[in-house]
Motif scaffolding. Sequence first.
Motif, PDB file in Angstrom:
ATOM      1  N   THR A 142     -12.732 -25.474  52.346  1.00 52.93           N
ATOM      2  CA  THR A 142     -12.788 -24.569  53.500  1.00 52.93           C
ATOM      3  C   THR A 142     -13.882 -24.924  54.501  1.00 52.93           C
ATOM      4  O   THR A 142     -13.895 -24.385  55.605  1.00 52.93           O
TER       5      THR A 142
ATOM      6  N   ALA B  52      -4.800 -26.498  47.784  1.00 52.74           N
ATOM      7  CA  ALA B  52      -5.086 -25.157  47.273  1.00 52.74           C
ATOM      8  C   ALA B  52      -4.536 -24.997  45.858  1.00 52.74           C
ATOM      9  O   ALA B  52      -5.172 -24.381  44.988  1.00 52.74           O
TER      10      ALA B  52
ATOM     11  N   VAL C  83      -5.965 -23.479  54.053  1.00 52.07           N
ATOM     12  CA  VAL C  83      -6.095 -24.741  53.310  1.00 52.07           C
ATOM     13  C   VAL C  83      -4.707 -25.298  52.993  1.00 52.07           C
ATOM     14  O   VAL C  83      -3.775 -24.541  52.716  1.00 52.07           O
TER      15      VAL C  83
ATOM     16  N   TYR D 236      -6.776 -26.844  43.402  1.00 55.72           N
ATOM     17  CA  TYR D 236      -8.017 -26.087  43.241  1.00 55.72           C
ATOM     18  C   TYR D 236      -7.787 -24.866  42.347  1.00 55.72           C
ATOM     19  O   TYR D 236      -8.550 -24.602  41.405  1.00 55.72           O
TER      20      TYR D 236
ATOM     21  N   PHE E 221      -9.294 -19.463  53.301  1.00 58.35           N
ATOM     22  CA  PHE E 221      -8.602 -20.202  52.243  1.00 58.35           C
ATOM     23  C   PHE E 221      -7.097 -20.251  52.498  1.00 58.35           C
ATOM     24  O   PHE E 221      -6.420 -21.186  52.084  1.00 58.35           O
TER      25      PHE E 221
END
Length: 219
Positions: free
Chosen positions: A4, A21, A16, A24, A13
């Motif tokens: 971010t 994402a 993203v 993550y 977020f």
Amino acid sequence: ESLTGSGAKQISFSKVDVHQACTYASEDADYTWRLYQHHKAEFAKEPGLLEVFKRIEMPLVKILVNMEQTGVLLDRPQLELQAEQLSTKLQALEQKVHALAGEPFNLGSPKQLQHILYERMDIKVIKKTPGGQPSTSEEVLMTLAPDYPIVEHILIYRHLSKLLSTYLLPLPQQADAQGRIHTTYLQSGAATGRFSSAKPNLQNIPIKTKEGRAIRSAF
């Protein structure tokens, strides 16, 4: 932050890339599970700790989530008024310091402050920086302040300037449309066991000065 960004360029977020994402979020869940398995085994060795974890720490999570989502309400107009008043005070202080120094200079520049105090005013150097320059740290200035009015004014300027740049200007900008700030409360952020607050930190606003108390009164 690797996804971010941070500071002024930080994005939500939700902006993203979905593949990044996904990676993550998967890692986030996986490592949380791994940590759980690790600590579960550690807790088995300490029944007392497990009881604290179950009865106190975990039930608090839901409460903290509610607190974070609700946010802390700010009196925006009051903070904006304080910022305006503090800016006026800082301008007056700056003029007073310039008059005592005999010339204008940047109060935020350690190099220029060194020149004014130790060369132009010939104040005795009581401490040097690791690089060998005369120190203008707060500790040194507090030692010099009783004997030099200019130093006393500089200390007041630093204090007020920090309040303005750290709290009065950024806090209203970090609030949502309803005027609420959504800080993060950390259960394990302080060695003493108390909560700590981050992004922004709402727990270190000075209370010893009237300006600091005024900021607190806007919460």
